[in-house]
Design a protein around this motif. Structure first.
Motif, PDB file in Angstrom:
ATOM      1  N   GLN A  56       2.384  -5.184   7.085  1.00  0.00           N
ATOM      2  CA  GLN A  56       3.102  -4.498   8.168  1.00  0.00           C
ATOM      3  C   GLN A  56       3.319  -5.352   9.411  1.00  0.00           C
ATOM      4  O   GLN A  56       4.121  -4.982  10.272  1.00  0.00           O
ATOM      5  N   GLU A  64      -3.941  -1.776  14.651  1.00  0.00           N
ATOM      6  CA  GLU A  64      -3.691  -0.826  13.568  1.00  0.00           C
ATOM      7  C   GLU A  64      -4.023  -1.398  12.188  1.00  0.00           C
ATOM      8  O   GLU A  64      -4.123  -0.641  11.224  1.00  0.00           O
ATOM      9  N   THR A 202       3.016   2.559   0.188  1.00  0.00           N
ATOM     10  CA  THR A 202       3.778   3.367   1.141  1.00  0.00           C
ATOM     11  C   THR A 202       3.355   4.827   1.059  1.00  0.00           C
ATOM     12  O   THR A 202       3.171   5.502   2.085  1.00  0.00           O
ATOM     13  N   TYR A 204       0.485   5.889   0.130  1.00  0.00           N
ATOM     14  CA  TYR A 204      -0.882   5.947   0.650  1.00  0.00           C
ATOM     15  C   TYR A 204      -0.881   6.046   2.175  1.00  0.00           C
ATOM     16  O   TYR A 204      -1.648   6.818   2.766  1.00  0.00           O
ATOM     17  N   LEU A 205      -0.010   5.288   2.813  1.00  0.00           N
ATOM     18  CA  LEU A 205       0.093   5.364   4.269  1.00  0.00           C
ATOM     19  C   LEU A 205       0.593   6.728   4.714  1.00  0.00           C
ATOM     20  O   LEU A 205       0.074   7.317   5.671  1.00  0.00           O
ATOM     21  N   ARG A 206       1.594   7.259   4.031  1.00  0.00           N
ATOM     22  CA  ARG A 206       2.139   8.560   4.417  1.00  0.00           C
ATOM     23  C   ARG A 206       1.113   9.666   4.218  1.00  0.00           C
ATOM     24  O   ARG A 206       1.028  10.600   5.022  1.00  0.00           O
ATOM     25  N   GLU A 209      -1.171   9.691   7.248  1.00  0.00           N
ATOM     26  CA  GLU A 209      -0.590   9.831   8.582  1.00  0.00           C
ATOM     27  C   GLU A 209       0.070  11.181   8.827  1.00  0.00           C
ATOM     28  O   GLU A 209       0.454  11.493   9.948  1.00  0.00           O
ATOM     29  N   LYS A 222      -5.377  10.940  -0.859  1.00  0.00           N
ATOM     30  CA  LYS A 222      -5.572   9.493  -0.901  1.00  0.00           C
ATOM     31  C   LYS A 222      -6.515   9.098  -2.044  1.00  0.00           C
ATOM     32  O   LYS A 222      -6.299   8.078  -2.701  1.00  0.00           O
ATOM     33  N   ASN A 261      -2.348  -4.963   1.827  1.00  0.00           N
ATOM     34  CA  ASN A 261      -2.071  -3.653   2.415  1.00  0.00           C
ATOM     35  C   ASN A 261      -3.315  -2.768   2.316  1.00  0.00           C
ATOM     36  O   ASN A 261      -4.310  -3.135   1.685  1.00  0.00           O
ATOM     37  N   LEU A 262      -3.219  -1.595   2.929  1.00  0.00           N
ATOM     38  CA  LEU A 262      -4.375  -0.710   3.025  1.00  0.00           C
ATOM     39  C   LEU A 262      -4.809  -0.181   1.661  1.00  0.00           C
ATOM     40  O   LEU A 262      -6.010  -0.056   1.386  1.00  0.00           O
TER      41      LEU A 262
END
Length: 342
Positions: A56, A64, A202, A204-206, A209, A222, A261-262
């Motif tokens: 990101q 972040e 993507t 996973y991030l959504r 959040e 998750k 990525n996360l």
């Protein structure tokens, strides 16, 4: 973005009604070999991670991503297997200036035992910018990398990976790029076991959040994404082993691609365990690339960036049926990620 109500419905369907993780999956090559009584093939795999120091960056503040970065680097260190990370130097910058804390993120990778390679400065698409601009971007992508490696007592960068795996639209461009890379001490790091981890990441991030679902629902979603992701990646690996056997007659040392990525920060240990369960042992790029298959010409000149196994198969003019059966990202993950196609 889709309305958050849509995300809430996805969560409700998955967590209340449930969703089968696998439907009609065929046995893995490892399980098939065991059932037949045949000796297991020599399964080797290389772990490579693209878009360092973090996917990101530079679009988000350092604060972040630093926690996820530390988790990923710690997981790589704990796994104790060879890994090569590929750096986009543009991600080290903010408003045109290199940020020391982002350089420190690269040193974290070295401290974890990883090797670092060049992924270009701006993650450019060779097919869009042309060879001259692409070559300039490769050199721009080592201005910080070389000094970081030198200060750490490491060798200069040896490996280059094409952004988007787009490697040229003509034999001449491929030959010219190969010559340029050799002159600057690089070898191309191909990818054989390709995947769509960016779609899962993507999603996973959504999931983490979205304010329309509770924290508890987000944690459960998750967890499901991580579990299904590792299973999906296993099926991808099985598929490419079958492709290797069909094309070459044996299990090629696979070169695996994931991103910084996360999702991978939270799943790296499980990915390594999944591969070990399938009988894989982990090797470095040098060992894998000694396999004679990697001397084959890349005869693919199309617009996208497929696995090198598929490039070789295209060069041999294998029929369309040869490529059938690749596992697809589930529709619910695509919807959660707001991605229409792979």
């Amino acid at each position: 973005m889709r309305p958050l109500k849509s995300l809430h419905l996805i969560v409700a369907c998955l967590l209340v009604a449930g969703l089968p993780a696998v439907a009609g999956a065929s046995p893995s090559p490892a399980a098939a070999a065991e059932a037949s009584g045949q000796p297991a093939p020599d399964r080797r795999i290389v772990m490579t991670v693209d878009d360092l120091p973090w996917v990101q960056l530079p679009a988000v503040p350092d604060a972040e991503v630093i926690d996820g970065h530390r988790r990923l680097v710690a997981a790589i260190g704990r796994a104790g297997v060879p890994a090569t990370g590929f750096v986009n130097e543009g991600k080290l910058e903010h408003e045109g200036r290199v940020r020391p804390e982002r350089l420190a993120m690269l040193r974290d990778w070295l401290d974890a035992g990883a090797e670092l390679g060049n992924h270009g400065h701006g993650h450019l698409d060779l097919h869009e910018v042309g060879l001259a601009a692409y070559q300039a971007d490769i050199l721009r992508g080592e201005r910080q990398l070389r000094p970081v490696l030198e200060r750490a007592g490491r060798e200069p960068p040896r490996w280059f990976r094409h952004p988007y795996l787009r490697a040229g639209r003509s034999a001449q461009d491929k030959a010219d790029l190969q010559r340029f890379l050799a002159e600057h001490g690089y070898r191309i790091a191909p990818v054989t076991a390709d995947n769509t981890d960016w779609i899962w990441a993507t999603a996973y991030l959504r999931a983490g959040e979205a304010p329309a679902i509770s924290r508890r629902e987000a944690r459960r979603l998750k967890a499901k994404l991580r579990r299904d992701y590792v299973e999906h990646m296993g099926r991808k690996l099985d598929y490419y082993e079958r492709q290797s056997t069909a094309l070459l007659g044996y299990a090629l040392p696979q070169i695996w691609l994931i991103h910084a990525n996360l999702l991978n920060a939270d799943s790296y240990g499980e990915l390594v365990a999944m591969m070990r369960k399938r009988g894989y042992r982990f090797v470095g790029l040098d060992e894998a690339m000694r396999d004679p298959a990697y001397q084959r010409a890349d005869a693919y000149f199309g617009p996208v960036g497929p696995s090198w196994l598929h490039r070789w198969a295209i060069g041999e003019q294998r029929p369309p049926g040869f490529f059938a059966g690749e596992p697809r990202t589930p529709a619910w993950v695509m919807k959660l990620a707001e991605v229409e196609s792979e």
